[in-house]
Design an enzyme around this catalytic site. Structure first.
Site, PDB file in Angstrom:
ATOM      1  N   HIS A  95       3.789 -19.946  35.443  1.00 47.05           N
ATOM      2  CA  HIS A  95       3.855 -19.904  36.916  1.00 47.05           C
ATOM      3  C   HIS A  95       2.602 -20.416  37.429  1.00 47.05           C
ATOM      4  O   HIS A  95       1.505 -20.455  36.852  1.00 47.05           O
ATOM      5  CB  HIS A  95       3.719 -18.451  37.224  1.00 47.05           C
ATOM      6  CG  HIS A  95       3.966 -18.081  38.669  1.00 47.05           C
ATOM      7  ND1 HIS A  95       3.077 -18.239  39.710  1.00 47.05           N
ATOM      8  CD2 HIS A  95       5.213 -17.907  39.460  1.00 47.05           C
ATOM      9  CE1 HIS A  95       3.662 -18.070  40.847  1.00 47.05           C
ATOM     10  NE2 HIS A  95       5.114 -17.985  40.652  1.00 47.05           N
ATOM     11  N   GLU A 167       8.970 -24.941  41.571  1.00 42.34           N
ATOM     12  CA  GLU A 167       8.198 -24.347  42.767  1.00 42.34           C
ATOM     13  C   GLU A 167       6.866 -25.463  43.109  1.00 42.34           C
ATOM     14  O   GLU A 167       6.055 -25.138  42.547  1.00 42.34           O
ATOM     15  CB  GLU A 167       7.567 -22.918  41.807  1.00 42.34           C
ATOM     16  CG  GLU A 167       8.784 -22.103  41.416  1.00 42.34           C
ATOM     17  CD  GLU A 167       8.349 -20.566  41.406  1.00 42.34           C
ATOM     18  OE1 GLU A 167       9.082 -20.151  42.088  1.00 42.34           O
ATOM     19  OE2 GLU A 167       7.283 -20.360  40.757  1.00 42.34           O
ATOM     20  N   GLY A 236       9.544 -14.551  44.889  1.00 45.25           N
ATOM     21  CA  GLY A 236       8.670 -13.822  45.105  1.00 45.25           C
ATOM     22  C   GLY A 236       8.561 -12.744  46.108  1.00 45.25           C
ATOM     23  O   GLY A 236       9.116 -11.512  45.928  1.00 45.25           O
TER      24      GLY A 236
HETATM   25  C1  PEP Z   1       6.877 -17.246  43.118  1.00 47.97           C
HETATM   26  O1  PEP Z   1       5.568 -16.870  43.266  1.00 47.97           O
HETATM   27  O2  PEP Z   1       7.205 -17.497  42.129  1.00 47.97           O
HETATM   28  C2  PEP Z   1       7.414 -17.391  44.435  1.00 47.97           C
HETATM   29  C3  PEP Z   1       8.679 -18.304  44.464  1.00 47.97           C
HETATM   30  O3  PEP Z   1       6.946 -16.619  45.440  1.00 47.97           O
HETATM   31  P1  PEP Z   1       7.550 -16.610  47.207  1.00 47.97           P
HETATM   32  O4  PEP Z   1       9.007 -16.356  46.986  1.00 47.97           O
HETATM   33  O5  PEP Z   1       6.638 -15.370  47.747  1.00 47.97           O
HETATM   34  O6  PEP Z   1       7.177 -18.143  47.367  1.00 47.97           O
END
Ligand code: PEP
Length: 263
Positions: A95, A167, A236
């Site tokens: 991550h 991501e 998240g």
């Molecule tokens: C994450 O941390 O993997 C994430 C996608 O967070 P958020 O949905 O808050 O952007």
């Protein structure tokens, strides 16, 4: 080959045992079993054990947010993939918060992916470029390096069973701010799949599940799930809110799967 849509809630370093248990029970009441949708919850390590005995495994699978690549030994403060074997199905690896705040290197992420599959757990490998990478025109190079390093040392079978989450770091937890455009997400997901194809062939690249993560909530999720080749979302912030998270599952249900339900 049809793949289940995967909705993963990463609770990050939030919720004590009571809070996590309450949220899990609320989600349990609200979310129906859908045979084409898999819902995964990733509580913090301390909470995993009590949640694992309360959870209805027909409805949810569990993920850990991290683990250490050695199976046992003098590594004070760490928890190994081996120790998670009976608790979780998935482990989130690489991550961006771990790469950034805990300096996890490409090689360390590769070793964690290897340790994860060695222990019969399924990696959810996170990859994504920062704002600076994108500004410098280096997004593709960053994704190439993250994917190819993490996947070295694996068999085709291990790769086709794993999950990769795209991501973009600049789109994570922006809370109503910048959101990645589906066109851009599609282009980067296609690129990730191509890296897998180059290493392991077309079939494996079609089978590996690729998710999108970055400020997804119930209002915007449909745009991402509609992307061809997007197999689900990693959530998240919105996964801490049971209206938003169950709303995401509802959208996945409506979008994809003809109303079939098992419960
Ligand atoms: C994450 O941390 O993997 C994430 C996608 O967070 P958020 O949905 O808050 O952007």
């Amino acid at each position: 080959m049809s793949k289940k849509t995967l909705i993963v809630g990463n609770w990050k370093m939030n919720l004590n045992t009571a809070g996590a248990s309450l949220l899990m029970h609320r989600l349990h009441e609200r979310i129906k079993i859908h045979r084409d949708i898999e819902v995964v919850l990733a509580p913090n390590l301390l909470v995993l054990q009590p949640i694992s005995v309360q959870i209805d495994r027909r409805k949810f699978r569990l993920a850990a947010q991290n683990a250490y690549q050695k199976d046992e030994g003098p590594y004070t403060g760490e928890v190994s993939f081996t120790m998670l074997q009976d608790l979780v199905h998935y482990v989130i690896i690489g991550h961006s918060e771990r790469r950034i705040h805990f300096n996890e290197s490409l090689d360390e992420v590769r070793d964690k992916v290897a340790a994860c599959v060695r222990n019969d757990l399924t990696p959810i490998l996170c990859v994504g470029e920062t704002h600076n990478d994108r500004k410098a025109g280096e997004s593709k190079q960053v994704l190439h390096d993250q994917v190819t390093t993490a996947l070295s040392n694996l068999t085709s079978q291990e790769v086709e069973n794993m999950v990769i989450a795209y991501e973009p770091v600049w789109a994570i937890s922006t809370f109503g701010g910048e959101l990645a455009k589906p066109d851009l997400v599609k282009s980067e997901m296609d690129f990730i799949r191509k890296q897998v194809a180059d290493l392991y062939g077309q079939k494996v690249s079609e089978r590996v599940r690729i998710l999108y993560g970055g400020s997804v909530d119930n209002n915007v999720v449909s745009g991402f799930l509609a992307i061809e080749g997007c197999d689900g979302v990693l959530v998240g912030g919105a996964s801490l809110n049971y209206h938003k998270f169950s709303g995401i599952v509802d959208v996945a249900y409506k979008l994809g799967h003809n109303g079939d339900s098992d419960g």
